[in-house]
Motif scaffolding. Structure first.
Motif, PDB file in Angstrom:
ATOM      1  N   HIS A   5     -38.485 -26.262 -29.949  1.00  0.00           N
ATOM      2  CA  HIS A   5     -37.099 -25.826 -30.027  1.00  0.00           C
ATOM      3  C   HIS A   5     -37.021 -24.324 -29.803  1.00  0.00           C
ATOM      4  CE1 HIS A   5     -33.302 -24.695 -32.063  1.00  0.00           C
ATOM      5  NE2 HIS A   5     -32.894 -25.818 -31.501  1.00  0.00           N
ATOM      6  N   ARG A   6     -36.127 -23.903 -28.890  1.00  0.00           N
ATOM      7  CA  ARG A   6     -35.990 -22.467 -28.594  1.00  0.00           C
ATOM      8  C   ARG A   6     -34.821 -21.895 -29.379  1.00  0.00           C
ATOM      9  NH1 ARG A   6     -36.862 -21.045 -22.477  1.00  0.00           N
ATOM     10  NH2 ARG A   6     -38.443 -19.673 -23.282  1.00  0.00           N
ATOM     11  N   HIS A   7     -35.053 -20.773 -29.987  1.00  0.00           N
ATOM     12  CA  HIS A   7     -33.976 -20.068 -30.688  1.00  0.00           C
ATOM     13  C   HIS A   7     -33.213 -19.221 -29.678  1.00  0.00           C
ATOM     14  CE1 HIS A   7     -35.386 -21.207 -34.639  1.00  0.00           C
ATOM     15  NE2 HIS A   7     -36.614 -20.873 -34.276  1.00  0.00           N
ATOM     16  N   PRO A   8     -31.897 -19.122 -29.824  1.00  0.00           N
ATOM     17  CA  PRO A   8     -31.163 -18.250 -28.897  1.00  0.00           C
ATOM     18  C   PRO A   8     -31.607 -16.800 -29.120  1.00  0.00           C
ATOM     19  CG  PRO A   8     -29.693 -19.118 -30.592  1.00  0.00           C
ATOM     20  CD  PRO A   8     -31.034 -19.755 -30.782  1.00  0.00           C
ATOM     21  N   GLN A   9     -31.650 -16.045 -28.025  1.00  0.00           N
ATOM     22  CA  GLN A   9     -32.087 -14.653 -28.134  1.00  0.00           C
ATOM     23  C   GLN A   9     -31.033 -13.848 -28.875  1.00  0.00           C
ATOM     24  OE1 GLN A   9     -32.936 -13.195 -24.262  1.00  0.00           O
ATOM     25  NE2 GLN A   9     -34.966 -14.081 -24.257  1.00  0.00           N
ATOM     26  N   ARG A  10     -31.524 -12.950 -29.685  1.00  0.00           N
ATOM     27  CA  ARG A  10     -30.616 -12.096 -30.430  1.00  0.00           C
ATOM     28  C   ARG A  10     -30.843 -10.668 -29.982  1.00  0.00           C
ATOM     29  NH1 ARG A  10     -30.845 -14.961 -36.302  1.00  0.00           N
ATOM     30  NH2 ARG A  10     -30.374 -16.974 -35.455  1.00  0.00           N
ATOM     31  N   GLY A  11     -29.747  -9.924 -29.821  1.00  0.00           N
ATOM     32  CA  GLY A  11     -29.835  -8.535 -29.358  1.00  0.00           C
ATOM     33  C   GLY A  11     -28.649  -8.228 -28.459  1.00  0.00           C
ATOM     34  N   PHE A  12     -28.737  -7.084 -27.810  1.00  0.00           N
ATOM     35  CA  PHE A  12     -27.643  -6.629 -26.959  1.00  0.00           C
ATOM     36  C   PHE A  12     -28.086  -6.631 -25.507  1.00  0.00           C
ATOM     37  CE2 PHE A  12     -27.041  -4.504 -31.061  1.00  0.00           C
ATOM     38  CZ  PHE A  12     -25.764  -4.964 -31.370  1.00  0.00           C
ATOM     39  N   THR A  13     -27.136  -6.845 -24.650  1.00  0.00           N
ATOM     40  CA  THR A  13     -27.450  -6.786 -23.228  1.00  0.00           C
ATOM     41  C   THR A  13     -27.451  -5.330 -22.791  1.00  0.00           C
ATOM     42  OG1 THR A  13     -25.148  -6.894 -22.517  1.00  0.00           O
ATOM     43  CG2 THR A  13     -26.300  -9.009 -22.849  1.00  0.00           C
ATOM     44  N   LEU A  14     -28.007  -5.077 -21.656  1.00  0.00           N
ATOM     45  CA  LEU A  14     -28.057  -3.721 -21.113  1.00  0.00           C
ATOM     46  C   LEU A  14     -26.642  -3.182 -20.885  1.00  0.00           C
ATOM     47  CD1 LEU A  14     -29.820  -1.444 -20.122  1.00  0.00           C
ATOM     48  CD2 LEU A  14     -29.872  -2.521 -17.880  1.00  0.00           C
ATOM     49  N   LEU A  15     -25.749  -4.022 -20.460  1.00  0.00           N
ATOM     50  CA  LEU A  15     -24.365  -3.620 -20.239  1.00  0.00           C
ATOM     51  C   LEU A  15     -23.699  -3.188 -21.546  1.00  0.00           C
ATOM     52  CD1 LEU A  15     -21.975  -3.311 -18.306  1.00  0.00           C
ATOM     53  CD2 LEU A  15     -21.406  -5.690 -18.791  1.00  0.00           C
ATOM     54  N   GLU A  16     -23.897  -3.947 -22.605  1.00  0.00           N
ATOM     55  CA  GLU A  16     -23.312  -3.592 -23.899  1.00  0.00           C
ATOM     56  C   GLU A  16     -23.853  -2.257 -24.398  1.00  0.00           C
ATOM     57  OE1 GLU A  16     -22.468  -8.014 -25.820  1.00  0.00           O
ATOM     58  OE2 GLU A  16     -24.499  -7.193 -25.899  1.00  0.00           O
ATOM     59  N   LEU A  17     -25.147  -2.045 -24.277  1.00  0.00           N
ATOM     60  CA  LEU A  17     -25.745  -0.784 -24.705  1.00  0.00           C
ATOM     61  C   LEU A  17     -25.213   0.389 -23.893  1.00  0.00           C
ATOM     62  CD1 LEU A  17     -29.443  -1.865 -25.298  1.00  0.00           C
ATOM     63  CD2 LEU A  17     -27.750  -1.242 -27.010  1.00  0.00           C
ATOM     64  N   THR A  18     -25.035   0.194 -22.611  1.00  0.00           N
ATOM     65  CA  THR A  18     -24.508   1.264 -21.747  1.00  0.00           C
ATOM     66  C   THR A  18     -23.079   1.629 -22.140  1.00  0.00           C
ATOM     67  OG1 THR A  18     -25.898   0.446 -19.942  1.00  0.00           O
ATOM     68  CG2 THR A  18     -24.084   1.920 -19.355  1.00  0.00           C
ATOM     69  N   VAL A  19     -22.250   0.646 -22.400  1.00  0.00           N
ATOM     70  CA  VAL A  19     -20.866   0.912 -22.799  1.00  0.00           C
ATOM     71  C   VAL A  19     -20.826   1.667 -24.122  1.00  0.00           C
ATOM     72  CG1 VAL A  19     -18.704  -0.188 -23.539  1.00  0.00           C
ATOM     73  CG2 VAL A  19     -19.880  -1.003 -21.496  1.00  0.00           C
ATOM     74  N   VAL A  20     -21.633   1.266 -25.075  1.00  0.00           N
ATOM     75  CA  VAL A  20     -21.682   1.953 -26.370  1.00  0.00           C
ATOM     76  C   VAL A  20     -22.123   3.405 -26.191  1.00  0.00           C
ATOM     77  CG1 VAL A  20     -22.881   2.037 -28.591  1.00  0.00           C
ATOM     78  CG2 VAL A  20     -21.973  -0.125 -27.747  1.00  0.00           C
ATOM     79  N   MET A  21     -23.120   3.660 -25.348  1.00  0.00           N
ATOM     80  CA  MET A  21     -23.597   5.023 -25.113  1.00  0.00           C
ATOM     81  C   MET A  21     -22.510   5.882 -24.461  1.00  0.00           C
ATOM     82  SD  MET A  21     -26.502   5.171 -26.455  1.00  0.00           S
ATOM     83  CE  MET A  21     -27.187   6.683 -25.837  1.00  0.00           C
ATOM     84  N   ILE A  22     -21.754   5.313 -23.551  1.00  0.00           N
ATOM     85  CA  ILE A  22     -20.663   6.057 -22.906  1.00  0.00           C
ATOM     86  C   ILE A  22     -19.588   6.415 -23.925  1.00  0.00           C
ATOM     87  CG2 ILE A  22     -18.756   5.854 -21.253  1.00  0.00           C
ATOM     88  CD1 ILE A  22     -20.714   4.287 -19.443  1.00  0.00           C
ATOM     89  N   VAL A  23     -19.227   5.477 -24.777  1.00  0.00           N
ATOM     90  CA  VAL A  23     -18.210   5.735 -25.804  1.00  0.00           C
ATOM     91  C   VAL A  23     -18.685   6.828 -26.758  1.00  0.00           C
ATOM     92  CG1 VAL A  23     -17.007   4.729 -27.801  1.00  0.00           C
ATOM     93  CG2 VAL A  23     -17.136   3.475 -25.641  1.00  0.00           C
TER      94      VAL A  23
END
Length: 166
Positions: A5-23
């Motif tokens: 059984h595979r667990h869904p990956q947890r974390g942020f995508t590169l796009l989400e991290l980029t948006v947060v850094m810009i803000v």
């Protein structure tokens, strides 16, 4: 046999991290100047206040036909006038000129330079009944008086002889 059984990956995508850094960058760019002392707007406002006060003092000296003295501390402008006419008459501390915009004496604590701005050094100038600037009562300016406001692009100057304030 069943696959593990595979667990869904947890974390942020590169796009989400980029948006947060810009803000965060935009917020930091807006907040940092307020921590570095006086803003450019406050410095310009203080410079304009000094110019307006000097011009008002000069016009008041001409209108009242007596000496008007301006004392500039690093944060406060005090304007007083002489009790009688004559260029050798000293200004009296009890004769405070009122700021027409506030109705308070120029030396009142409520009339400090705007935005926490300060002058680079304390200074003083007096104007006689003709509007001519004096370094001290009875002693006329022999060179340009320069008054610097910390953070302002240019200094306030008072020309000898004419008393032109700019």
């Amino acid at each position: 046999m069943r696959p593990p059984h595979r667990h869904p990956q947890r974390g942020f995508t590169l796009l989400e991290l980029t948006v947060v850094m810009i803000v965060i960058g935009v917020l930091a760019a807006a907040a940092v100047p307020s921590f570095n002392g006086v803003s450019g707007f406050a410095a310009r406002g203080a410079r304009d206040t000094v110019v307006a006060t000097l011009r008002y003092a000069q016009q008041s000296a001409i209108a009242m036909r007596r000496n008007v003295c301006v004392s500039l501390s690093t944060t406060l402008l005090t304007v007083t006038y002489a009790s009688s006419s004559g260029n050798a008459q000293a200004c009296a501390a009890t004769n405070a000129l009122l700021d027409p915009s506030t109705g308070q004496a120029f030396g009142a604590a409520s009339n400090v330079l705007p935005g926490g701005a300060t002058l680079a050094a304390a200074s003083s100038v007096a104007f006689d009944a003709t509007g001519r600037p004096m370094a001290s009562v009875g002693s006329y300016l022999s060179s340009v008086l320069s008054i610097s406001v910390n953070g302002a692009a240019s200094a306030v100057t008072v020309e000898p002889e004419s008393g032109l304030v700019r």
